[in-house]
Enzyme design. Structure first.
Site, PDB file in Angstrom:
ATOM      1  N   CYS A 404       0.838  -1.190   0.000  1.00 30.38           N
ATOM      2  CA  CYS A 404       0.000   0.000   0.000  1.00 30.38           C
ATOM      3  C   CYS A 404       0.882   1.253   0.000  1.00 30.38           C
ATOM      4  O   CYS A 404       1.468   1.593  -1.022  1.00 30.38           O
ATOM      5  CB  CYS A 404      -0.958  -0.043   1.181  1.00 30.38           C
ATOM      6  SG  CYS A 404      -2.327   1.132   1.040  1.00 30.38           S
ATOM      7  N   HIS A 531      -3.503  -5.208   0.118  1.00 29.36           N
ATOM      8  CA  HIS A 531      -2.965  -5.687   1.401  1.00 29.36           C
ATOM      9  C   HIS A 531      -2.990  -7.217   1.421  1.00 29.36           C
ATOM     10  O   HIS A 531      -3.958  -7.829   1.888  1.00 29.36           O
ATOM     11  CB  HIS A 531      -3.789  -5.142   2.568  1.00 29.36           C
ATOM     12  CG  HIS A 531      -3.575  -3.695   2.844  1.00 29.36           C
ATOM     13  ND1 HIS A 531      -2.700  -3.234   3.799  1.00 29.36           N
ATOM     14  CD2 HIS A 531      -4.120  -2.591   2.267  1.00 29.36           C
ATOM     15  CE1 HIS A 531      -2.721  -1.914   3.815  1.00 29.36           C
ATOM     16  NE2 HIS A 531      -3.567  -1.499   2.887  1.00 29.36           N
ATOM     17  N   GLU A 533      -1.618  -9.253   3.310  1.00 31.85           N
ATOM     18  CA  GLU A 533      -1.601  -9.844   4.646  1.00 31.85           C
ATOM     19  C   GLU A 533      -2.988 -10.280   5.115  1.00 31.85           C
ATOM     20  O   GLU A 533      -3.122 -11.154   5.968  1.00 31.85           O
ATOM     21  CB  GLU A 533      -0.999  -8.871   5.667  1.00 31.85           C
ATOM     22  CG  GLU A 533      -1.785  -7.600   5.932  1.00 31.85           C
ATOM     23  CD  GLU A 533      -1.400  -6.446   5.033  1.00 31.85           C
ATOM     24  OE1 GLU A 533      -1.600  -5.279   5.434  1.00 31.85           O
ATOM     25  OE2 GLU A 533      -0.907  -6.708   3.917  1.00 31.85           O
TER      26      GLU A 533
END
Length: 574
Positions: A404, A531, A533
């Site tokens: 990001c 993102h 994750e």
């Protein structure tokens, strides 16, 4: 529907989320379908506007819901996909009741906390608990409900009352409560009074815990267990000792060794539920792999050092999903993760005169790390330090992953130092820069912050000629990928042709937004606007993280051969 309530006493932040997730994982190992709901008794409608340094990271779901970080634990442990409605807040439930009152749904009645608010909470739980969350696309068998905060706090009172009523509504053998409490050690003695007081408080609120999960530094002594059981009026086996372990992945093993499945089955009569043989087999395989991977982690000696250059490093929970994704990938690569926290501001030139020791230590940490990671974030602070770290990684062939803001940082650094665009910046940080390589999204709102970012799961299309991309190979050379987003700013499309040599290998489905940037002649230099994750799982690491950690370990070529394989003790398993 079977309900398992996980509540807490004494203090908050003692691991209710991990215990709730671990309980759900153990239920899945016996073939049950499990979902989760998190209740947060704060007035915010969602977590989107909350500072990460105060509340921890904001976790984003497929539908764009900005929710509590514990929902990330649920998804990672249970391999499920939740919705924004799986997170209930005080603000959200009051908004729901007030909207109904404004429509006239209550037919002129005086709207009160009891029964209208408590009924709304129960209705919400019952409805959301039945939403399919896994690949079976069928109604779950068990719903894990985590009540945030501590029982006894004034803000949680309506939820406690609603859950007391839900127990009656659910009926016998359909509701079980695990109360998590703290057993501190003072002068070498395990103290039980806080737990006794916590159980007294929760019972005075109308709930009766079936199991007491005691958080402690060391395993509880037999005398401590007997004392808690005696004064809290439960059997010895109903007192679970959840002591500190090497990693949170050991907690399911710890609970399993104390017979949690048997205790749950006895109260909830789980043996009467119909279990599909395929789900039972899958659950047993998952449990076998989980134990193998977790125990193998204890025997690892080789480390991989990752420098996380961030701006919220004072509270590590600000980057919880990033940490977990690094752990998943390190285990997959057969390494112990050595995570080095680097405050981005400490890398900036002014720090060399303000605090030379801090400045030199920060740069030593970056220069000696095996890989450099710049995660997401907002605002001006620390960005010049991040840019300096990105330059170091690019020019010294150190693996780099930008997420990001971290991707935007990589673009800014390249524009300045390779393309000669002096002063190139993001308009978020420098509104009047001569080279606005990062701009505000055209459809974004500058007056309303809550829920106005680009949120949720969206496609990224691999661009023609990107077959060389290491990241594309990790994703299995598919034509497109789906990842979750959370951002307001993006790469300025007018500068793409001017950024010669910086390869934008992935774009959105309209070809307008830059999603992935990658350098070709570099061990691993990748930036992603999304993102990754948020979709990393314990047994299925996120591909950008896996590639980054593998490159940092020097084993990327091996991983590229079998990017989807699970490796336990150096051996690939199905």
């Amino acid at each position: 529907m079977k309900y398992v309530l996980v509540s807490g006493g004494v203090i908050s932040g003692i691991g209710k989320g991990v215990i709730a997730s671990s309980t759900g994982l153990l239920l899945k190992t016996i073939g049950l379908k499990v979902t989760s709901i998190k209740i947060d008794p704060y007035m915010n409608v969602d977590a989107g506007t909350m500072a990460p340094t105060e509340h921890g990271e904001v976790f984003v779901l497929n539908d764009g819901g900005e929710v509590d970080l514990d929902l990330g634990n649920y998804e990672r442990y249970l391999n499920i996909t939740l919705t924004r409605e799986n997170n209930i807040t005080t603000g959200k439930i009051y908004q729901h009741v007030i909207e109904r009152e404004r429509r006239g749904d209550y037919l002129g009645k005086t709207v009160q906390v009891v029964p209208h608010l408590t009924d709304a909470i129960q209705d919400w739980i019952e409805r959301v608990a039945r939403i399919p969350v896994d690949e079976t696309n069928s109604e779950p068998d068990v719903c894990i409900i985590e009540l945030g905060g501590t029982v006894g706090d004034i803000e949680s009172a309506p939820f406690v009352e609603a859950l007391r009523q839900l127990k009656r509504r659910a009926g016998k053998n359909n509701f079980l409560q695990i109360h998590v409490s703290l057993v501190p050690v003072i002068n070498g003695e395990q103290k039980t009074k806080p737990t006794q007081a916590a159980i007294k408080d929760v019972r005075s609120a109308g709930l009766a815990p079936d199991l007491i999960a005691c958080r402690c530094q060391q395993p509880l002594t037999k005398s401590t267990i007997k004392k808690i059981a005696l004064f809290c009026d439960v059997l010895d086996q109903q007192v679970l000792a959840v002591h500190d372990v090497n990693s949170t992945y050991h907690v399911p093993l710890l609970l399993d060794n104390q017979g949690l499945i048997g205790l749950l089955s006895e109260t909830l009569q789980l043996d009467k539920l119909e279990v599909l043989p395929a789900l039972l087999e899958k659950g047993q395989q998952t449990w076998t792999h989980w134990k193998q991977l977790t125990l193998a982690q204890d025997r690892l000696f080789d480390q991989v050092s990752i420098a996380l250059v961030g701006k919220y490093t004072d509270l590590h929970d600000s980057y919880l999903s990033v940490i977990k994704s690094l752990e998943h990938s390190a285990m997959r690569c057969g390494r112990k993760l050595n995570l080095i926290w680097v405050e981005a501001e400490a890398l900036e030139t002014q720090m060399s005169t303000q605090d030379p020791a801090k400045y030199h230590k920060a740069w030593h940490d970056v220069c000696t790390a095996n890989g450099v990671l710049v995660p997401g974030g907002f605002g001006v602070r620390g960005t010049e330090g991040m840019i300096a770290a990105a330059k170091w990684a690019r020019t010294n062939n150190t693996p780099y992953l930008g997420i990001c803001l971290g991707m935007q940082i990589a673009v800014i650094e390249y524009a300045r130092n390779v393309c000669g665009m002096e002063g190139a910046h993001s308009v978020e940080i420098s509104a009047h820069t001569d080279h606005p390589v990062i701009i505000f999204m055209p459809e974004g709102s500058k007056t309303h912050l809550g829920g106005t970012m680009r949120l949720g799961i969206r496609p990224t299309i691999w661009q023609p000629g990107s077959e060389w991309s290491k990241l594309r190979q990790l994703y299995g050379n598919s034509d497109e990928i789906l990842e979750r987003h959370r951002h307001r700013y993006e790469v300025n499309p007018e500068y793409i042709e001017k950024l010669s040599g910086l390869n934008f290998v992935g774009k959105d489905d309209k070809g307008e937004r830059m999603e992935i940037v990658e350098l070709k002649d570099h061990p691993f230099y990748v930036g992603v606007q999304y993102h990754p994750e948020y979709l990393s799982r314990v047994l299925q690491p996120s591909k950008p993280f896996l590639g980054f950690v593998a490159a940092s370990c020097g084993v990327l070529d091996e991983i590229l051969e079998k990017p989807d394989a699970l490796v336990v003790n150096g051996v690939s398993v199905p």
